[in-house]
Motif scaffolding. Structure first.
Motif, PDB file in Angstrom:
ATOM      1  N   CYS B 128       2.582  -3.544   2.345  1.00 21.84           N
ATOM      2  CA  CYS B 128       0.598  -3.661   1.090  1.00 21.84           C
ATOM      3  C   CYS B 128       0.074  -4.734   2.062  1.00 21.84           C
ATOM      4  CB  CYS B 128       1.150  -4.057   0.518  1.00 21.84           C
ATOM      5  SG  CYS B 128       2.232  -5.840   0.135  1.00 21.84           S
ATOM      6  N   CYS B 356       2.218  -3.490  -8.614  1.00 17.81           N
ATOM      7  CA  CYS B 356       3.513  -2.957  -7.865  1.00 17.81           C
ATOM      8  C   CYS B 356       2.487  -1.218  -6.828  1.00 17.81           C
ATOM      9  CB  CYS B 356       3.917  -3.503  -6.511  1.00 17.81           C
ATOM     10  SG  CYS B 356       4.576  -3.151  -5.005  1.00 17.81           S
ATOM     11  N   ASN B 359       5.284   0.640  -4.098  1.00 22.87           N
ATOM     12  CA  ASN B 359       6.015   0.801  -4.639  1.00 22.87           C
ATOM     13  C   ASN B 359       6.208   1.687  -5.458  1.00 22.87           C
ATOM     14  OD1 ASN B 359       8.561   0.093  -2.475  1.00 22.87           O
ATOM     15  ND2 ASN B 359       7.652  -2.299  -3.277  1.00 22.87           N
TER      16      ASN B 359
END
Ligand code: SF4
Lengths: 254, 411
Positions: B128, B356, B359
């Motif tokens: 990321c 997130c 993920n």
């Protein structure tokens, strides 16, 4: 006579249904859940029993407060109970849409009554009963008047937010712009239907249930306007979950 | 609600000891300056730093500690107030918030006053961009050098030109690291660390694969604890020694039929991050519902089979560019399908982790596609890795119970 009971302790209201061996509803009651689930549940069930003895009755609890009462033999989720109650009424493959106080569910059921899939709305109350109540309170309109008012709307205004706070600000902006209250109320109901339709692609037949569907029949009418297929509304939509729970009670006892 | 008894994994005491050793070494280096300290993103160039004598501190691991100790929400608001949005990575916000407040869970866990001060900050954007943003903050705050690798993401396959570029970027770090380390880079030492790291991967993968057994000896929730050394100590012998012990125990559990969840009727996959502050509650919930989550993308993320001491830079580039999180949905779906079939799973749980997106794999209809392809149902759980304001325990319990009821019905 052997009887069975289902009790649905929802976040807003508690519902009880008592059935006989032929699955007929022989008593029911609804009350606000309040803060003491256990004693409200007792009271609701006692009222639904209409003076019958309640020792040894098979009871299944469901709903948000299902784990908090000690007199139920079994607990089932509201998803299972709505599916059970809805399918029992329709007796065929369907999509069940429950519009409740604090959440909405869509459950896909096959032609033998098995659940294939379900979705519950995300965290915000937008599109649920709580949302309608909050907006009505803000506009200082009694809940009983909403359905009639919405039917008088000549135009519809769009309320697009899926956040309750944002939706309220949208409504304030409409009020400032001089939009008629009828149109706003209609917009609120339209937005309830929008939020459901965003959850999953709906396919008929659809069975609508939940308190919102019971108290505001316009919601079912909006679904009918929006979709071509069959929309089924059982006689007591708010009791679908409690009825399903009672059916589970009978099934486990038999 | 009834509580389940189960035979605990004995190696849990050892894993705690390995983790403690890791933090004590760092603390000592921090105090005595006997070793240089590199901070590194979880799938960053740790092996390179280790080979040059650095002790490596993994800042995401600290983030996870803030989550699992349920202190993250004390700190997130401080980072928010400093201009870091509540919508971004809650590892980042809770970690920066904790730093601003001068606190760390290491205080309670080990009596360690503060996190170790870095001499250099390293990251890789293979997972990321947030790791870059996160380390940039510290680089400004602590005035230490920041070196990063930029790896493209959403790949269908690891292309040779990408691997070459990443390998070149790793190599380019060497002079800077030499300067901070005050010593020369040695390719043979690097090869050795790569070999050790590769062995760690293999051992950890073997541990995870014991879950193929019926019943599975270990759950996803166990994996979240036992993966610690593979994250923070890979490339060091201690991690491998630990996984040999764990593997032996898991094999013994399999032989003796010791179940992670006694009487489990449903075998499930967990896709996405753990909800660190709710691991225990979730673990008890699934056990109560006779269900065992035994495979996850997350815990498999520390398996780097491509590492090869013969070609350390390029193999590291290949291994770290081909991680799950960096691939496209086709690749990810093939990966999950293979696991679902091999581990004989009945359903998939997707954690939609609010902060997130990297993920989170449930937002572009992957659940529907995989469900159709594999013929098994799925459930999306809405929560977050650290920020418990994004998680409703009640809603989650109802959804999970309903999902398991549905699996029961379809048996
Ligand atoms: S992958 Fe997600 S949780 Fe990990 S650092 Fe990046 S944004 Fe944060």
């Amino acid at each position: 006579m052997t009887i069975y009971a289902g009790i649905d302790i929802g976040s807003c209201t508690t519902k009880a249904v008592v059935i006989d061996q032929e699955d007929n509803i022989i008593g029911s009651h609804v009350r606000r859940s309040g803060v003491d689930y256990q004693s409200v549940a007792r009271e609701v069930l006692e009222t639904a029993l209409e003076g019958r003895e309640w020792d040894n009755i098979p009871i299944v609890a469901t709903g948000y407060g299902r784990h908090t009462i000690d007199f139920a033999k079994e607990v089932k989720t509201e998803i299972a109970c709505h599916a059970k109650g809805g399918f029992h009424y329709a007796q065929r493959a369907l999509m069940l849409v429950d519009i409740g106080g604090q959440d909405n569910k869509v459950i896909k059921i096959d032609n033998s009554g098995h659940r294939l899939d379900f979705k519950m709305n995300r965290k915000c109350a937008a599109g649920t009963g709580t949302f309608i109540e909050e907006i009505a309170a803000r506009m200082a309109i009694p809940l009983e008047m909403l359905d009639d008012m919405a039917r008088k709307a000549e135009k519809r205004v769009k309320i697009g937010s899926y956040c309750t706070v944002f939706a309220s600000t949208e409504i304030l902006a409409h009020i400032r712009a001089g939009v008629a209250s009828e149109e706003l109320v209609r917009g609120v109901f339209e937005s309830v239907v929008d939020r459901v339709m965003e959850m999953i692609p709906l396919a008929d037949p659809i069975l609508l249930c939940g308190g919102v569907v019971q108290y505001f029949p316009i919601v079912a009418d909006i679904f009918r306007e929006r979709m071509s297929g069959e929309i089924i509304v059982p006689p007591l939509p708010q009791l679908t979950g409690a009825y399903g729970a009672a059916l589970f009670a009978r099934q486990s006892a038999d | 609600m009834e509580e389940r008894k189960r035979v605990e994994i004995k190696a849990t005491a050892q894993v705690r000891a390995v983790m403690e050793q890791h933090f004590r070494e760092l603390d000592e280096a921090d105090k005595t300056k006997n070793r240089k300290i590199a901070w590194c993103s979880s799938v960053g160039p740790a092996e390179l730093a280790i080979s040059m004598g650095f002790l490596v501190y993994f800042f995401e691991n600290h983030g996870a500690m803030l989550g699992s100790t349920r202190t993250a929400n004390d700190y997130i608001p401080l980072a928010n107030a400093a201009g870091y949005s509540p919508d971004i990575c809650s590892y980042l916000t809770s970690d920066i918030g904790a730093y601003l407040k001068g606190e760390t869970p290491l205080q309670r866990a080990y009596g360690i006053e503060h996190i170790p001060k870095p001499d250099v900050l390293l990251y890789n954007t293979n997972q990321c961009r947030e790791v870059y943003d996160w380390m940039s903050w510290y680089a400004r705050e602590l005035k230490v050098p920041l070196y990063g690798i930029n790896t493209p993401r959403t790949q269908r396959q690891s292309r040779e030109d990408v691997i070459n570029s990443v390998a070149a970027q790793i190599e380019e770090m060497v002079p800077g690291l030499e300067e901070v380390a005050g010593r020369r880079f040695d390719i043979d030492e690097f090869r050795e660390v790569i070999a050790t790291s590769r062995e760690c991967s293999q051992l950890w993968e073997e541990c995870l694969d014991t879950a193929e057994a019926q019943p599975s000896p270990m759950t996803f929730f166990d994996d979240c604890i036992h993966m610690g050394p593979a994250v923070v100590m890979r490339g060091r012998k201690e991690a491998n020694d630990y996984y040999k012990i764990l593997l032996a125990e898991l094999k013994e559990r399999v032989e003796q039929g010791v179940a992670a969840v006694e009487g489990a009727r449903h075998r499930l996959y967990w896709e996405g991050m753990p909800i660190w502050g709710k691991l225990r509650i979730m673990s008890e919930l699934f056990a109560r519902l006779n269900s065992c989550i035994l495979v996850s993308t997350y815990c498999n993320s520390w398996v780097f089979s491509d590492l090869d001491p013969k070609d350390p830079f390029k193999s590291m580039a290949r291994a770290y560019s081909s991680i799950f999180i960096g691939q496209d949905d086709n690749w990810k779906e093939d990966y999950i399908s293979e696991k679902v079939k091999r581990f004989n799973l009945d359903g998939i749980l997707y954690h939609d982790s609010k902060t997130c997106p990297n993920n989170t794999n449930s937002r572009y209809a992957m659940p529907d596609r995989l469900s159709e392809q594999l013929g098994i149902p799925y459930l999306i759980i809405y929560g977050d890795l650290n920020d418990l304001r994004c998680f409703s325990e009640e809603q989650t319990i109802t959804n999970v119970e309903a999902f398991i009821e549905q699996l029961e019905e379809s048996r």
